[in-house]
Design an enzyme around this catalytic site. Structure first.
Site, PDB file in Angstrom:
ATOM      1  N   TYR A   1       0.294   4.515  -2.388  1.00 51.20           N
ATOM      2  CA  TYR A   1       0.082   5.896  -1.943  1.00 51.20           C
ATOM      3  C   TYR A   1       1.148   6.826  -2.516  1.00 51.20           C
ATOM      4  O   TYR A   1       0.865   7.954  -2.907  1.00 51.20           O
ATOM      5  CB  TYR A   1       0.084   5.970  -0.404  1.00 51.20           C
ATOM      6  CG  TYR A   1      -0.992   5.133   0.245  1.00 51.20           C
ATOM      7  CD1 TYR A   1      -2.211   4.922  -0.405  1.00 51.20           C
ATOM      8  CD2 TYR A   1      -0.812   4.543   1.493  1.00 51.20           C
ATOM      9  CE1 TYR A   1      -3.212   4.148   0.178  1.00 51.20           C
ATOM     10  CE2 TYR A   1      -1.810   3.765   2.077  1.00 51.20           C
ATOM     11  CZ  TYR A   1      -2.993   3.566   1.415  1.00 51.20           C
ATOM     12  OH  TYR A   1      -3.969   2.796   1.985  1.00 51.20           O
TER      13      TYR A   1
ATOM     14  N   ARG B   1       0.818  -1.226   0.000  1.00 47.90           N
ATOM     15  CA  ARG B   1       0.000   0.000   0.000  1.00 47.90           C
ATOM     16  C   ARG B   1       0.845   1.267   0.000  1.00 47.90           C
ATOM     17  O   ARG B   1       0.462   2.279  -0.563  1.00 47.90           O
ATOM     18  CB  ARG B   1      -0.924   0.012   1.225  1.00 47.90           C
ATOM     19  CG  ARG B   1      -2.140  -0.878   1.081  1.00 47.90           C
ATOM     20  CD  ARG B   1      -3.238  -0.404   2.018  1.00 47.90           C
ATOM     21  NE  ARG B   1      -2.987  -0.709   3.416  1.00 47.90           N
ATOM     22  CZ  ARG B   1      -3.160  -1.909   3.968  1.00 47.90           C
ATOM     23  NH1 ARG B   1      -3.572  -2.903   3.233  1.00 47.90           N
ATOM     24  NH2 ARG B   1      -2.943  -2.106   5.252  1.00 47.90           N
TER      25      ARG B   1
ATOM     26  N   TYR C   1     -12.690  11.147  -0.350  1.00 51.52           N
ATOM     27  CA  TYR C   1     -13.973  11.123   0.359  1.00 51.52           C
ATOM     28  C   TYR C   1     -13.756  11.471   1.827  1.00 51.52           C
ATOM     29  O   TYR C   1     -12.650  11.322   2.365  1.00 51.52           O
ATOM     30  CB  TYR C   1     -14.697   9.780   0.168  1.00 51.52           C
ATOM     31  CG  TYR C   1     -14.207   8.638   1.015  1.00 51.52           C
ATOM     32  CD1 TYR C   1     -13.186   7.811   0.566  1.00 51.52           C
ATOM     33  CD2 TYR C   1     -14.774   8.378   2.261  1.00 51.52           C
ATOM     34  CE1 TYR C   1     -12.747   6.744   1.339  1.00 51.52           C
ATOM     35  CE2 TYR C   1     -14.337   7.315   3.042  1.00 51.52           C
ATOM     36  CZ  TYR C   1     -13.326   6.509   2.577  1.00 51.52           C
ATOM     37  OH  TYR C   1     -12.883   5.468   3.341  1.00 51.52           O
TER      38      TYR C   1
HETATM   39  C1  LIG Z   1      -8.754   5.389   4.785  1.00 51.59           C
HETATM   40  S1  LIG Z   1      -9.897   5.813   6.037  1.00 51.59           S
HETATM   41  C2  LIG Z   1     -10.685   7.197   5.264  1.00 51.59           C
HETATM   42  C3  LIG Z   1     -11.342   8.156   6.235  1.00 51.59           C
HETATM   43  C4  LIG Z   1     -11.929   9.377   5.540  1.00 51.59           C
HETATM   44  N1  LIG Z   1     -10.884  10.187   4.953  1.00 51.59           N
HETATM   45  C5  LIG Z   1     -12.753  10.249   6.485  1.00 51.59           C
HETATM   46  O1  LIG Z   1     -12.532  11.461   6.504  1.00 51.59           O
HETATM   47  O2  LIG Z   1     -13.610   9.725   7.191  1.00 51.59           O
HETATM   48  C6  LIG Z   1     -11.011   4.496   5.916  1.00 51.59           C
HETATM   49  C7  LIG Z   1     -11.704   4.228   7.244  1.00 51.59           C
HETATM   50  O3  LIG Z   1     -12.595   5.299   7.511  1.00 51.59           O
HETATM   51  C8  LIG Z   1     -13.759   4.815   8.156  1.00 51.59           C
HETATM   52  N2  LIG Z   1     -14.909   4.984   7.248  1.00 51.59           N
HETATM   53  C9  LIG Z   1     -14.885   5.149   5.914  1.00 51.59           C
HETATM   54  N3  LIG Z   1     -16.130   5.225   5.426  1.00 51.59           N
HETATM   55  C10 LIG Z   1     -16.963   5.109   6.495  1.00 51.59           C
HETATM   56  C11 LIG Z   1     -18.367   5.098   6.662  1.00 51.59           C
HETATM   57  N4  LIG Z   1     -19.191   5.213   5.620  1.00 51.59           N
HETATM   58  N5  LIG Z   1     -18.857   4.954   7.904  1.00 51.59           N
HETATM   59  C12 LIG Z   1     -18.047   4.809   8.970  1.00 51.59           C
HETATM   60  N6  LIG Z   1     -16.729   4.820   8.882  1.00 51.59           N
HETATM   61  C13 LIG Z   1     -16.186   4.963   7.666  1.00 51.59           C
HETATM   62  C14 LIG Z   1     -13.527   3.317   8.400  1.00 51.59           C
HETATM   63  O4  LIG Z   1     -12.912   3.146   9.676  1.00 51.59           O
HETATM   64  C15 LIG Z   1     -12.586   2.991   7.271  1.00 51.59           C
HETATM   65  O5  LIG Z   1     -11.865   1.807   7.507  1.00 51.59           O
END
Ligand SMILES: C[S@@+](CC[C@H](N)C(=O)[O-])C[C@H]1O[C@@H](n2cnc3c(N)ncnc32)[C@H](O)[C@@H]1O
Length: 275
Positions: free
Chosen positions: A77, A73, A99
């Protein structure tokens, strides 16, 4: 006078569900930048970005780097950040869209901004609505009530962390719990059991924990499943699941500090506040 070069980088977040969570300034950069570069998994969000951007570069395919022998990964990145930088160096105004919040558990934006600034380009990040913001709203939890600790699940597992079970604990990416190869996007019941065993140092096994998944479009239901900590290894975890562990015990007064504060002369406190 500024010595900044012509290219420019703006990192924006699209929110968790773009409809209503995209800030006006982020939308403006998406619509007016020379190129939008994005790693947005939601198909509806992606289609909208492709439709309004002058030029669109999708980074999602880069994750297949992990299938290549010797790569993981981190290489993905790095290549994503390099792609963003190449467009900045070409003198373009580049909008990199992620996102949620572009800087929360999103190292690509931080890398690209640091690199761009080091090379003399203007680079900035605009905040977006993160999973944590949605979680606070959906679960009705105020982090100010007990305080909050928030960290990546595998980081919690493999490092010596001091957990305070009187505060809220948020563990991100539990679906990758204990995944040390940095090549796979999953976990196993055995690895989740290791996580439970470590959490059991601070929490009772019958402590209720919440599997949270914010709805990413209006037709989706938000998931807020409460399970017992001991049942985590057999729970269904998605890539978007966040693990929420409420405080297990009430806050305990640090009486020595309270006594110290109470012993201070009232006048001295007032004078210091006025200074
Ligand atoms: C790489 S991070 C990205 C976080 C994103 N940048 C944010 O601002 O929330 C990915 C993690 O964010 C959380 N996440 C992403 N989508 C989510 C959702 N729809 N609901 C809850 N947690 C979410 C989960 O813990 C997931 O494993």
């Amino acid at each position: 006078m500024t010595n900044e070069k012509q290219g420019k980088l703006i990192c924006v977040g699209t929110g968790m569900r773009m409809a209503g969570q995209l800030t006006p300034i982020a939308q403006s950069y998406i619509e007016t930048s020379d190129v939008v570069i994005a790693a947005v998994p939601n198909i509806f969000a992606r289609k909208w970005l492709q439709g309004v951007a002058k030029e669109y570069i999708c980074l999602l395919g880069y994750y297949s780097d992990c299938d290549v022998e010797g790569k993981n990964r981190r290489d993905t990145y790095r290549r994503m950040a390099d792609t963003i930088l190449a467009e900045v160096r070409a003198g373009k105004t580049v909008c990199a869209a992620f996102y949620g919040h572009p800087g929360i558990f999103a190292c690509i934006s931080h890398m690209a901004i640091a690199d761009a600034r080091a090379e003399g380009y203007h680079a900035e990040m605009l905040p977006g609505i993160s999973a944590e913001d949605c979680l606070v709203a959906d679960l009705g939890i105020d982090p100010g009530r007990t305080g909050m600790q928030s960290m990546e699940t595998t980081q919690f597992m493999i490092y010596e962390r001091r957990i305070d079970p009187t505060s809220l604990l948020i563990l991100w990416q539990p679906s990758l719990a204990g995944e040390l190869s940095l090549k796979r996007f999953d976990t196993t019941a055995a690895k989740l059991q290791v996580l439970v065993d470590k959490l059991a140092r601070d929490y009772p096994l019958d402590h209720p924990v919440i599997l949270y998944e914010a709805a990413t479009h209006p037709l989706e239901q938000t998931r807020m499943d409460s399970i017992l900590l001991r049942d985590l290894p057999t729970a269904s975890l998605q890539q978007i699941t966040t693990l929420v562990i409420p405080a297990a015990y009430p806050l305990k007064m640090d009486q020595a500090i309270v006594d110290q504060l109470n012993a201070m002369p009232a006048m001295a406190v007032v004078l210091e506040q006025a200074a």
